[in-house]
Structures are given as C-alpha cells and as structure tokens.
Design a protein around this motif. Structure first.
Motif, PDB file in Angstrom:
ATOM      1  N   THR A 162      79.241  -6.560 160.602  1.00  0.00           N
ATOM      2  CA  THR A 162      78.215  -6.198 161.195  1.00  0.00           C
ATOM      3  C   THR A 162      77.238  -5.926 159.892  1.00  0.00           C
ATOM      4  O   THR A 162      76.291  -4.910 159.814  1.00  0.00           O
ATOM      5  CB  THR A 162      78.207  -4.406 161.169  1.00  0.00           C
ATOM      6  OG1 THR A 162      79.447  -3.856 160.436  1.00  0.00           O
ATOM      7  CG2 THR A 162      79.214  -4.357 163.141  1.00  0.00           C
ATOM      8  N   GLY A 163      78.119  -5.762 158.627  1.00  0.00           N
ATOM      9  CA  GLY A 163      77.383  -5.696 157.402  1.00  0.00           C
ATOM     10  C   GLY A 163      77.547  -4.053 156.690  1.00  0.00           C
ATOM     11  O   GLY A 163      76.896  -4.319 155.750  1.00  0.00           O
ATOM     12  N   LYS A 164      77.816  -3.163 158.341  1.00  0.00           N
ATOM     13  CA  LYS A 164      77.781  -1.713 157.703  1.00  0.00           C
ATOM     14  C   LYS A 164      78.825  -1.214 156.578  1.00  0.00           C
ATOM     15  O   LYS A 164      79.782  -1.916 156.475  1.00  0.00           O
ATOM     16  CB  LYS A 164      78.002  -0.909 158.585  1.00  0.00           C
ATOM     17  CG  LYS A 164      76.645  -1.241 159.457  1.00  0.00           C
ATOM     18  CD  LYS A 164      77.398  -0.275 160.915  1.00  0.00           C
ATOM     19  CE  LYS A 164      75.996  -0.110 161.641  1.00  0.00           C
ATOM     20  NZ  LYS A 164      76.305   0.574 163.135  1.00  0.00           N
ATOM     21  N   THR A 165      78.643  -0.260 155.304  1.00  0.00           N
ATOM     22  CA  THR A 165      79.177  -0.488 154.270  1.00  0.00           C
ATOM     23  C   THR A 165      79.486   1.135 153.957  1.00  0.00           C
ATOM     24  O   THR A 165      78.176   1.838 154.149  1.00  0.00           O
ATOM     25  CB  THR A 165      78.531  -0.825 152.601  1.00  0.00           C
ATOM     26  OG1 THR A 165      78.881  -2.092 153.104  1.00  0.00           O
ATOM     27  CG2 THR A 165      79.873  -0.301 151.816  1.00  0.00           C
ATOM     28  N   ARG A 166      80.375   2.137 154.358  1.00  0.00           N
ATOM     29  CA  ARG A 166      80.598   3.425 153.990  1.00  0.00           C
ATOM     30  C   ARG A 166      81.597   4.112 152.403  1.00  0.00           C
ATOM     31  O   ARG A 166      82.074   2.316 152.563  1.00  0.00           O
ATOM     32  CB  ARG A 166      81.035   4.384 155.490  1.00  0.00           C
ATOM     33  CG  ARG A 166      82.721   3.495 155.468  1.00  0.00           C
ATOM     34  CD  ARG A 166      83.135   4.271 156.753  1.00  0.00           C
ATOM     35  NE  ARG A 166      84.182   4.674 157.150  1.00  0.00           N
ATOM     36  CZ  ARG A 166      84.779   2.740 157.428  1.00  0.00           C
ATOM     37  NH1 ARG A 166      83.676   1.811 157.944  1.00  0.00           N
ATOM     38  NH2 ARG A 166      86.072   3.118 157.538  1.00  0.00           N
TER      39      ARG A 166
ATOM     40  N   ALA B 236      92.041  -0.156 153.755  1.00  0.00           N
ATOM     41  CA  ALA B 236      92.064  -1.214 154.411  1.00  0.00           C
ATOM     42  C   ALA B 236      92.149  -1.051 155.397  1.00  0.00           C
ATOM     43  O   ALA B 236      92.462  -1.201 156.545  1.00  0.00           O
ATOM     44  CB  ALA B 236      92.511  -2.679 153.589  1.00  0.00           C
ATOM     45  N   ARG B 237      94.089  -0.833 155.415  1.00  0.00           N
ATOM     46  CA  ARG B 237      94.830  -0.232 156.218  1.00  0.00           C
ATOM     47  C   ARG B 237      94.841   0.585 157.273  1.00  0.00           C
ATOM     48  O   ARG B 237      94.715   0.858 158.459  1.00  0.00           O
ATOM     49  CB  ARG B 237      96.065   0.053 156.148  1.00  0.00           C
ATOM     50  CG  ARG B 237      96.986  -1.636 155.370  1.00  0.00           C
ATOM     51  CD  ARG B 237      98.870  -1.181 154.938  1.00  0.00           C
ATOM     52  NE  ARG B 237      98.545  -0.099 154.365  1.00  0.00           N
ATOM     53  CZ  ARG B 237      98.488  -0.457 153.046  1.00  0.00           C
ATOM     54  NH1 ARG B 237      98.443  -1.460 152.152  1.00  0.00           N
ATOM     55  NH2 ARG B 237      99.328   1.140 152.637  1.00  0.00           N
ATOM     56  N   THR B 238      94.186   1.466 156.444  1.00  0.00           N
ATOM     57  CA  THR B 238      93.825   3.531 157.466  1.00  0.00           C
ATOM     58  C   THR B 238      92.223   3.428 157.805  1.00  0.00           C
ATOM     59  O   THR B 238      92.776   4.075 159.091  1.00  0.00           O
ATOM     60  CB  THR B 238      94.634   4.440 156.467  1.00  0.00           C
ATOM     61  OG1 THR B 238      93.980   4.725 155.258  1.00  0.00           O
ATOM     62  CG2 THR B 238      95.820   4.054 156.083  1.00  0.00           C
ATOM     63  N   ARG B 239      91.420   2.915 157.734  1.00  0.00           N
ATOM     64  CA  ARG B 239      90.566   2.926 157.295  1.00  0.00           C
ATOM     65  C   ARG B 239      89.385   2.169 158.833  1.00  0.00           C
ATOM     66  O   ARG B 239      88.337   2.474 158.911  1.00  0.00           O
ATOM     67  CB  ARG B 239      88.591   3.644 156.871  1.00  0.00           C
ATOM     68  CG  ARG B 239      89.714   4.139 155.414  1.00  0.00           C
ATOM     69  CD  ARG B 239      89.632   5.546 155.965  1.00  0.00           C
ATOM     70  NE  ARG B 239      90.670   6.854 155.131  1.00  0.00           N
ATOM     71  CZ  ARG B 239      89.281   8.013 154.754  1.00  0.00           C
ATOM     72  NH1 ARG B 239      87.870   7.274 154.341  1.00  0.00           N
ATOM     73  NH2 ARG B 239      90.260   8.562 153.664  1.00  0.00           N
ATOM     74  N   ALA B 240      90.089   1.398 159.570  1.00  0.00           N
ATOM     75  CA  ALA B 240      90.091   0.545 160.137  1.00  0.00           C
ATOM     76  C   ALA B 240      89.580   0.860 160.934  1.00  0.00           C
ATOM     77  O   ALA B 240      90.544   1.544 161.168  1.00  0.00           O
ATOM     78  CB  ALA B 240      90.002  -1.035 159.755  1.00  0.00           C
ATOM     79  N   ALA B 241      88.887   0.654 162.085  1.00  0.00           N
ATOM     80  CA  ALA B 241      88.441   1.027 163.232  1.00  0.00           C
ATOM     81  C   ALA B 241      89.669  -0.119 164.480  1.00  0.00           C
ATOM     82  O   ALA B 241      90.254  -1.331 163.655  1.00  0.00           O
ATOM     83  CB  ALA B 241      87.891   0.979 164.026  1.00  0.00           C
ATOM     84  N   PRO B 242      90.507   0.111 165.279  1.00  0.00           N
ATOM     85  CA  PRO B 242      91.265  -1.435 165.801  1.00  0.00           C
ATOM     86  C   PRO B 242      89.936  -2.583 166.758  1.00  0.00           C
ATOM     87  O   PRO B 242      89.082  -2.642 166.804  1.00  0.00           O
ATOM     88  CB  PRO B 242      91.245  -0.960 166.987  1.00  0.00           C
ATOM     89  CG  PRO B 242      91.535   0.629 167.582  1.00  0.00           C
ATOM     90  CD  PRO B 242      90.121   0.997 166.358  1.00  0.00           C
ATOM     91  N   GLY B 243      91.059  -3.408 165.622  1.00  0.00           N
ATOM     92  CA  GLY B 243      89.915  -4.874 166.055  1.00  0.00           C
ATOM     93  C   GLY B 243      89.305  -5.058 164.621  1.00  0.00           C
ATOM     94  O   GLY B 243      88.894  -5.841 164.342  1.00  0.00           O
ATOM     95  N   GLU B 244      88.827  -4.196 163.475  1.00  0.00           N
ATOM     96  CA  GLU B 244      88.198  -4.177 162.518  1.00  0.00           C
ATOM     97  C   GLU B 244      88.545  -4.662 160.989  1.00  0.00           C
ATOM     98  O   GLU B 244      90.050  -4.380 161.007  1.00  0.00           O
ATOM     99  CB  GLU B 244      87.561  -2.669 162.261  1.00  0.00           C
ATOM    100  CG  GLU B 244      86.740  -3.049 161.355  1.00  0.00           C
ATOM    101  CD  GLU B 244      85.726  -1.508 161.068  1.00  0.00           C
ATOM    102  OE1 GLU B 244      84.763  -1.934 160.736  1.00  0.00           O
ATOM    103  OE2 GLU B 244      86.505  -0.667 161.311  1.00  0.00           O
ATOM    104  N   THR B 245      88.344  -5.761 160.691  1.00  0.00           N
ATOM    105  CA  THR B 245      88.226  -6.105 159.367  1.00  0.00           C
ATOM    106  C   THR B 245      87.802  -5.407 157.873  1.00  0.00           C
ATOM    107  O   THR B 245      86.904  -5.600 158.528  1.00  0.00           O
ATOM    108  CB  THR B 245      88.966  -7.158 159.568  1.00  0.00           C
ATOM    109  OG1 THR B 245      89.613  -7.871 160.624  1.00  0.00           O
ATOM    110  CG2 THR B 245      89.741  -7.693 157.419  1.00  0.00           C
ATOM    111  N   LEU B 246      88.022  -4.780 157.220  1.00  0.00           N
ATOM    112  CA  LEU B 246      87.475  -4.379 155.929  1.00  0.00           C
ATOM    113  C   LEU B 246      87.638  -5.062 154.520  1.00  0.00           C
ATOM    114  O   LEU B 246      88.242  -5.376 154.348  1.00  0.00           O
ATOM    115  CB  LEU B 246      87.496  -2.712 156.062  1.00  0.00           C
ATOM    116  CG  LEU B 246      87.550  -1.653 157.227  1.00  0.00           C
ATOM    117  CD1 LEU B 246      88.047  -0.517 157.052  1.00  0.00           C
ATOM    118  CD2 LEU B 246      85.875  -1.749 157.603  1.00  0.00           C
ATOM    119  N   GLU B 247      86.227  -4.795 154.655  1.00  0.00           N
ATOM    120  CA  GLU B 247      86.263  -5.153 152.699  1.00  0.00           C
ATOM    121  C   GLU B 247      85.883  -4.193 152.066  1.00  0.00           C
ATOM    122  O   GLU B 247      85.848  -3.677 152.435  1.00  0.00           O
ATOM    123  CB  GLU B 247      85.220  -6.310 152.628  1.00  0.00           C
ATOM    124  CG  GLU B 247      84.818  -7.484 153.235  1.00  0.00           C
ATOM    125  CD  GLU B 247      84.110  -8.530 153.142  1.00  0.00           C
ATOM    126  OE1 GLU B 247      82.776  -7.810 152.384  1.00  0.00           O
ATOM    127  OE2 GLU B 247      84.177  -9.723 153.287  1.00  0.00           O
TER     128      GLU B 247
END
Length: 428
Positions: free
Chosen positions: A328-332, A363-374
């Motif tokens: 999505t390109g969204k950053t927090r 990256a492990r704990t803040r990702a929603a199910p099915g989400e891959t974080l940078e």
C-alpha cells in the motif's frame, strides 16, 4: 583470591536485590536484546529470577567459604553466565570478567587451602603453579587490552574524560583539577600508562607493591567519580593474585604446611598445557577482532564487546523506526520508547547490531496477518562530543539485512571531527 571473589559476588547479589535490579532489568521488560546464537535464553517465569539470584548468593557464599566448592563454583559460573546472556543492553565489561573468572575458578583447585572442604578432609594441599599463572595471565590481558584500546585519537586528546570530569568540577577536593583541560589530559595519559604497564610491573617483585597501591588509588578514584558498580572493588580484590601465593599466611603469621611435590604424568601435563594455551589464545584473539572491520570501533560497535574497551566513548543517539507496507505504500512511525525501557533505548540507539535486532522484532510483531513490512530507521548519534550525524543508512530496509559477523555496509562512516581537533586545526 577465591575468598575475595566470593565476598565480592555475595555483595553484588545483595545489591541486585537492594536496588531492585532483578525486576527492572529481567522481569519488567517485554523485549530482551540477545547475543547472536543465544536467542533461546529467556528469563525464568514468575518469581524464578528472584530464586535464581538467591541461588547465586548461596553459591557465592559456598565459594567464599570453600564449602561444596566444586558444585558451588560450577553453578555460579553457569548461573551468572545465564544472567549475562539474558540482556545484551546490560553488557558490562565487569560482568564479562566475572563470567571468565567464575569459569576459571570452577576448573581450578582453589579450595585446597583456607576452606571448609580442606578442613573436612583434615589436610591442606598445594595447587599446580600454572593455576596461579593462568589467573595472572587473564587479569594481565585485561590490563593490556584496556591500555592498547586507549591508543586512539579521541583518548589522546582527552575525550571523553574531559566532559565526564567536568561534571565533577564542584568536587570539594578534586574539583580544581577535574574542570581543567590539563586535568583531563593527566587522567587520560595516567590511565593509559597504568593499563599498559600494570601487568609487567605487577609481575616484577620489586615494583609489585607500589604498582598494586597505584592500581588501588586508580580504582578508588573510578569508584568515586563514576558509577561503575562493583568493578573497582572486584579488580582490587582479584589483583592480589599477583602477590606471592603465601602472602596471606605471612600476613596472618600462619605456619605454612609441608606440601608434597605434585607428580603429574607427562600425558596429563600436555593436555593441561594444550587447554591452557588454547584458552589464552582465544582470550588474545577475541579482543583483536575489531581490527578486521573498517572504521572506528567506537562508532560502528563491530568487535567492541569482549575487547576490554572500557570507558572509551560517550555516545548519545536517538532512533525512530519507520514501518512500511510495500503493498500500500503506507508508512507509520514507531518510537522505541513505547516498548523498550529507558536503559534499552539508550543502549540500542547507538549500537547498529541492536538496531538491526529490534528492526527484525518490529517486522515480526507489528505486521498484520498476511502483511510483510519493510523497516527503516533514522538514527543520529554523537560520539565524544561531536556534532550529531547519521549512524546508519536511513534508506536501507533492515529486514533484508541478516545478523552476522561480517561488516554491515549500511553503517555509515564517522565523518564528523572531534571539537578539540577542529580547534587544533584552527590554531594551526
């Protein structure tokens, strides 16, 4: 030395209970920084950590008294090393030294005299001379590497001691010296000379007592000026190993027993020599590994731990983490203070290896199910009074970087000059 080490460890365990360090550092934190390869080490649940430290105190008392010595020393070695491995943010050189000394005392026959074990046997036996030599070599290496580590530009210019000593300029006795430029240089070069020459001068009978008294003054000053825990008293206690082995008997006017000669088989001597040699080679090479990495070890932290780099840098840093969903390109933004303790934040912000570990955790704990974080981080740091600069590349996705022993290219080089160096250049 066995008795002195046991006394210091009993006091240290009492301090952990008295200061509330057990819950503060090992129970309250929700996340623990780990050493590579020891991610599986976790605190005991419930009241387990309190019981663990109580057991350490009993073992330290057993070492001091020489009671059930072999069991006490082995359990203290394993138990304190476990505590050491629990939290990387709590790395202290004297904790590492305690682990090493506990290991050596666990394998040496240090209970053959002045112990309840010896009294129960009704005999007092001698120990092989190499046992004393090994302990002396271990402490000598600490002095040697602490001295060679001071041979760097910042220390020779009086940093970071200048800023630390200036904080005590109002001291009623030493303040007239601590707030001056020449005082900072005197302390810097005095500490350098002491560490470089302590081992040979403690080993030479003619200079041993004088050097021991000088080291005592040095450690007492450290205890007065800096909050470095039990380390000064530990060093004073264990440095007595450099005196002749019979000094306690001569001091207390206790007649020396007639020891029988220790006859050891040639094969066993060779095994012992090989093991002692291997241990000393490891203790020599590990502190030198930072030379394999580019840049200043005090900036990159690569090879800094286990190398006896003590009180050599003042590093202030701040870190923010940016979590991006590539779909999505969204950053927090994540402020580590929302999860970590103040101690963990302070240590992590200036150490790239801990920044990387925390990025992987996010990256492990803040990702929603099915989400891959940078995960990226913006970290600015100031070393020894320099102007702040970027510590790591803010454009690198830290999730793609592996924890390992190789140099991390995403650590930016130190380019900001020391303020005193700038002043020197202007004068020239």
């Amino acid at each position: 030395m066995r008795i002195a080490f046991g006394v210091v460890m009993v006091i240290e365990v009492v301090r952990f209970f008295a200061h509330g360090w057990i819950p503060k550092y090992y129970i309250a934190p929700v996340f623990h920084f780990t050493y590579q390869g020891f991610d599986w080490v976790r605190p005991w649940p419930g009241n387990g950590m309190y019981l663990h430290f109580a057991a350490l105190g009993v073992c330290a008392l057993g070492i001091m008294l020489g009671f059930a010595y072999r069991i006490s020393s082995v359990l203290l070695c394993v138990g304190f090393t476990y505590v050491f491995l629990l939290e990387k943010a709590r790395y202290l050189n004297h904790f590492y030294l305690i682990c090493l000394l506990a290991f050596l005392l666990a394998v040496l026959p240090a209970n053959r005299a002045f112990s309840l074990d010896a009294r129960s046997r009704g005999e007092c036996r001698g120990i092989p001379a190499w046992s004393v030599g090994l302990l002396r070599a271990q402490l000598g290496l600490v002095f040697l590497f602490a001295g060679t580590a001071k041979l760097n530009g910042d220390w020779l210019r009086g940093e970071p001691l200048r800023s630390w000593l200036a904080e005590h300029a109002d001291h009623p006795v030493l303040g007239v010296v601590l707030g001056t430029d020449w005082g900072a240089h005197a302390f810097s070069y005095g500490g350098l000379a002491l560490d470089l020459f302590a081992w040979p001068l403690l080993s030479w009978k003619r200079t041993r007592l004088a050097m021991f008294l000088i080291t005592c003054v040095f450690h007492v000053l450290n205890a007065v000026l800096f909050d470095i825990g039990v380390f000064p008293w530990l060093m004073i206690a264990v440095t007595t190993i450099f005196f002749e082995p019979d000094w306690p008997r001569r001091l207390l006017r206790i007649p020396a027993p007639n020891f029988e000669s220790l006859v050891v088989a040639v094969a066993r001597r060779r095994v012992v020599a090989a093991l002692v040699g291997t241990y000393l080679v490891v203790q020599t090479l590990v502190p030198l590994r930072h030379l394999l990495y580019p840049g200043s070890v005090h900036w990159t932290e690569e090879g800094h731990m286990f190398s006896w780099h003590m009180k050599l840098r003042d590093k202030n840093a701040s870190a923010l983490f940016f979590l991006t969903d590539p779909a999505t390109g969204k950053t927090r933004v994540v402020d580590p203070r929302s999860e970590l303790t103040p101690e963990q934040v302070r240590k992590m912000a200036g150490r790239p290896d801990m920044i990387l570990e925390y990025a992987h955790h996010l990256a492990r704990t803040r990702a929603a199910p099915g989400e891959t974080l940078e995960v990226r981080a913006r970290v600015t740091a100031s070393l020894n009074g320099r102007a702040p600069q970027l510590l790591i590349d803010p454009d690198v996705d830290l999730v793609t970087q592996d924890r390992g022993l190789a140099h991390d290219e995403w650590i930016l080089p130190l380019t900001t000059p020391l303020p005193s160096a700038e002043r020197d250049a202007i004068r020239r």
